[in-house]
Design an enzyme around this catalytic site. Structure first.
Site, PDB file in Angstrom:
ATOM      1  N   ASN A   1     118.505  38.292  30.128  1.00 23.08           N
ATOM      2  CA  ASN A   1     118.348  39.262  30.511  1.00 23.08           C
ATOM      3  C   ASN A   1     115.937  38.697  31.094  1.00 23.08           C
ATOM      4  O   ASN A   1     116.486  37.610  29.785  1.00 23.08           O
ATOM      5  CB  ASN A   1     118.067  40.175  29.249  1.00 23.08           C
ATOM      6  CG  ASN A   1     119.483  41.346  29.614  1.00 23.08           C
ATOM      7  OD1 ASN A   1     119.608  42.159  30.571  1.00 23.08           O
ATOM      8  ND2 ASN A   1     120.065  40.928  28.050  1.00 23.08           N
TER       9      ASN A   1
ATOM     10  N   SER B   1     115.049  40.481  24.380  1.00 20.85           N
ATOM     11  CA  SER B   1     114.210  40.166  22.382  1.00 20.85           C
ATOM     12  C   SER B   1     113.036  38.859  22.171  1.00 20.85           C
ATOM     13  O   SER B   1     112.490  38.842  21.238  1.00 20.85           O
ATOM     14  CB  SER B   1     115.732  39.986  21.612  1.00 20.85           C
ATOM     15  OG  SER B   1     115.945  38.799  22.306  1.00 20.85           O
TER      16      SER B   1
ATOM     17  N   HIS C   1     111.016  33.253  25.246  1.00 21.31           N
ATOM     18  CA  HIS C   1     110.784  31.916  26.062  1.00 21.31           C
ATOM     19  C   HIS C   1     111.782  31.828  26.960  1.00 21.31           C
ATOM     20  O   HIS C   1     113.739  33.117  26.703  1.00 21.31           O
ATOM     21  CB  HIS C   1     111.262  31.989  24.453  1.00 21.31           C
ATOM     22  CG  HIS C   1     111.487  29.835  24.999  1.00 21.31           C
ATOM     23  ND1 HIS C   1     111.181  28.688  23.825  1.00 21.31           N
ATOM     24  CD2 HIS C   1     112.748  29.318  25.438  1.00 21.31           C
ATOM     25  CE1 HIS C   1     111.102  27.931  24.489  1.00 21.31           C
ATOM     26  NE2 HIS C   1     112.206  27.333  25.246  1.00 21.31           N
TER      27      HIS C   1
ATOM     28  N   HIS D   1     115.707  31.702  28.575  1.00 29.04           N
ATOM     29  CA  HIS D   1     116.759  31.710  28.250  1.00 29.04           C
ATOM     30  C   HIS D   1     117.373  33.325  28.524  1.00 29.04           C
ATOM     31  O   HIS D   1     117.452  33.354  29.755  1.00 29.04           O
ATOM     32  CB  HIS D   1     116.967  31.677  26.455  1.00 29.04           C
ATOM     33  CG  HIS D   1     116.392  33.111  25.877  1.00 29.04           C
ATOM     34  ND1 HIS D   1     115.071  33.888  25.715  1.00 29.04           N
ATOM     35  CD2 HIS D   1     117.526  34.374  26.224  1.00 29.04           C
ATOM     36  CE1 HIS D   1     115.471  35.255  25.858  1.00 29.04           C
ATOM     37  NE2 HIS D   1     116.990  36.160  25.244  1.00 29.04           N
TER      38      HIS D   1
ATOM     39  N   GLN E   1     122.151  33.897  28.513  1.00 27.60           N
ATOM     40  CA  GLN E   1     123.069  34.201  27.192  1.00 27.60           C
ATOM     41  C   GLN E   1     124.933  33.684  28.023  1.00 27.60           C
ATOM     42  O   GLN E   1     124.608  34.224  29.451  1.00 27.60           O
ATOM     43  CB  GLN E   1     123.679  35.698  26.461  1.00 27.60           C
ATOM     44  CG  GLN E   1     122.316  36.237  25.578  1.00 27.60           C
ATOM     45  CD  GLN E   1     122.291  37.080  24.956  1.00 27.60           C
ATOM     46  OE1 GLN E   1     123.451  37.279  24.545  1.00 27.60           O
ATOM     47  NE2 GLN E   1     121.627  37.660  25.171  1.00 27.60           N
TER      48      GLN E   1
HETATM   49  P1  H2U Z   1     117.601  39.020  24.920  1.00 27.40           P
HETATM   50  O1  H2U Z   1     117.211  37.674  24.947  1.00 27.40           O
HETATM   51  O2  H2U Z   1     118.822  38.383  25.857  1.00 27.40           O
HETATM   52  O3  H2U Z   1     118.085  38.947  23.567  1.00 27.40           O
HETATM   53  O4  H2U Z   1     118.682  37.397  24.258  1.00 27.40           O
HETATM   54  C1  H2U Z   1     118.230  36.093  23.138  1.00 27.40           C
HETATM   55  C2  H2U Z   1     119.854  36.356  22.281  1.00 27.40           C
HETATM   56  O5  H2U Z   1     119.321  35.052  21.023  1.00 27.40           O
HETATM   57  C3  H2U Z   1     120.192  37.549  20.999  1.00 27.40           C
HETATM   58  O6  H2U Z   1     121.351  37.540  21.520  1.00 27.40           O
HETATM   59  C4  H2U Z   1     119.788  35.724  20.070  1.00 27.40           C
HETATM   60  C5  H2U Z   1     119.992  36.591  19.537  1.00 27.40           C
HETATM   61  O7  H2U Z   1     120.561  37.722  19.107  1.00 27.40           O
HETATM   62  N1  H2U Z   1     118.993  35.138  18.911  1.00 27.40           N
HETATM   63  C6  H2U Z   1     120.118  34.372  17.626  1.00 27.40           C
HETATM   64  O8  H2U Z   1     121.514  33.678  18.177  1.00 27.40           O
HETATM   65  N2  H2U Z   1     119.335  33.115  17.128  1.00 27.40           N
HETATM   66  C7  H2U Z   1     117.964  33.603  16.565  1.00 27.40           C
HETATM   67  O9  H2U Z   1     117.585  33.261  15.936  1.00 27.40           O
HETATM   68  C8  H2U Z   1     117.154  34.675  17.152  1.00 27.40           C
HETATM   69  C9  H2U Z   1     117.414  35.296  18.924  1.00 27.40           C
END
Ligand code: H2U
Length: 349
Positions: free
Chosen positions: A153, A161, A164, A166, A168
């Site tokens: 995303n 969210s 940075h 990334h 999933q």
């Molecule tokens: P999205 O930006 O697509 O939401 O992906 C970020 C993911 O990173 C999100 O699923 C995870 C969130 O749960 N995350 C962690 O596992 N640890 C963190 O400290 C922050 C975000």
């Protein structure tokens, strides 16, 4: 091939669905929602970012001082080990619920907070391709996994969210709805035509040319004939490979190259960091050969008119059928004529 000039429907054999295509409708005035402009220049390192090297994550774990890619178990996973709760399978077929189990991973593309794939070189993207393949292979080898979904995303508009860079990876013990439809579509074509659906589509698109965006010796980026999102694209390997781990080294290099070029074109289209959801579609990890399956990636970007005016999936689309205003051929033409030199590099000259 002659396409109807006015409104028409196009068939998507991959998902067995139709899309209403209404070219010319973009002429209508827009007094609706205008999004905030995407954020400008970010710092290379953000001490408050959960994904930057050396920083603490929300769950308390600390990231290592990674220098290329970095993958970890999602601290807030959507799925985990199978719960004990019984499934609900009433004989009348109503109120059915099944337990699920799976693994959710997060994969950082780079230690740099301010980069995106569009701003990374092919040499910097290659480790991302390898990490996608490694994560996929490791998860697919598990007894309790039949599907591995890699997805990204990008941008606030698509619900990312964190800026940075990334993606999933979610691996599940069940085949999700859309993967099951992709399987059915490819299998149906193979059984009736004796060849793989996306290979046949690729051959048609290469000879037609009007929906091609860019290509290299191993990959082709095109706007699918049945695209729903205004600037939706599909990335297809010229060789029928079923999944990411099956890619040869030269195909991985070429994938890094075409990802860089496609993402630069996207950013240049409206002069912004282009938001999208991207997903890789690989064969089920159930041990089957699936000779009908060709690995492919789909980009679904929300923008329609500019960096701040998006398409909304509402109204007729939620009630009846997917619909698009911009002809796929026009979208492909605009992406084809977009520069492969990033506008930020151009501005810095
Ligand atoms: P999205 O930006 O697509 O939401 O992906 C970020 C993911 O990173 C999100 O699923 C995870 C969130 O749960 N995350 C962690 O596992 N640890 C963190 O400290 C922050 C975000």
């Amino acid at each position: 091939m002659t396409l109807p000039a006015g409104a028409h429907r196009r068939y998507n054999p991959l998902l067995d669905e139709w899309v209403l295509c209404s070219p010319g409708r973009l002429q209508r005035p827009w007094q609706g929602q205008v999004e905030a402009a995407p954020p400008g220049q970010l710092p290379a390192y953000d001490p408050g970012c959960y994904l930057c090297p050396g920083n603490a994550r929300a769950g308390g774990a600390r990231n290592p001082p990674y220098t290329a890619t970095f993958a970890f178990d999602n601290d807030f996973p959507a799925l985990g080990p199978a719960p004990e709760a019984a499934t609900s399978e009433p004989a009348d077929g109503l109120l059915v619920a099944r337990r699920v189990s799976g693994v959710c991973r997060v994969l950082c593309f780079s230690p740099r907070h301010d980069l995106t794939l569009a701003l990374m070189s092919p040499a910097e993207i290659r480790p991302v391709v390898d990490a996608w393949a490694e994560e996929s292979a490791r998860l697919a080898a598990r007894e309790d996994v039949v599907h591995v979904q890699v997805f990204e995303n990008k941008g606030e508009m698509m619900g990312a969210s964190n800026p940075h860079p990334h993606c999933q990876v979610w691996a599940t013990a069940h085949l999700p709805t859309l993967a099951a439809r992709r399987l059915a579509g490819q299998r149906r074509h193979f059984e009736t035509r004796g060849a793989d659906l996306l290979g046949d589509c690729l051959a048609r698109e290469l000879s037609d040319g009007t929906r091609l965006v860019c290509d290299n010796p191993h990959w082709v980026a095109l706007v699918p004939f049945w695209a729903v999102w205004p600037f939706e694209t599909m990335l297809l390997p010229r060789r029928r490979v079923p999944d990411l781990p099956s890619l040869a080294s030269e195909e991985r290099d070429a994938l890094a190259e075409i990802l860089s070029r496609l993402n630069v074109r996207y950013d240049n289209l409206f002069g912004c960091s282009f938001p999208y959801s991207m997903g890789w579609h690989a064969r089920p990890a159930d041990g089957g050969e699936h000779p009908w399956w060709r690995l492919h990636a789909s980009y679904s970007p929300p923008l329609l008119r500019s960096a701040t005016v998006r398409k909304f999936v509402v109204g007729y689309e939620l009630a009846a059928e997917a619909q698009r205003d911009l002809a796929p051929e026009e979208a492909a033409d605009r992406l084809r004529t977009a520069s492969e030199r990033h506008y930020r590099a151009e501005a810095a000259r």
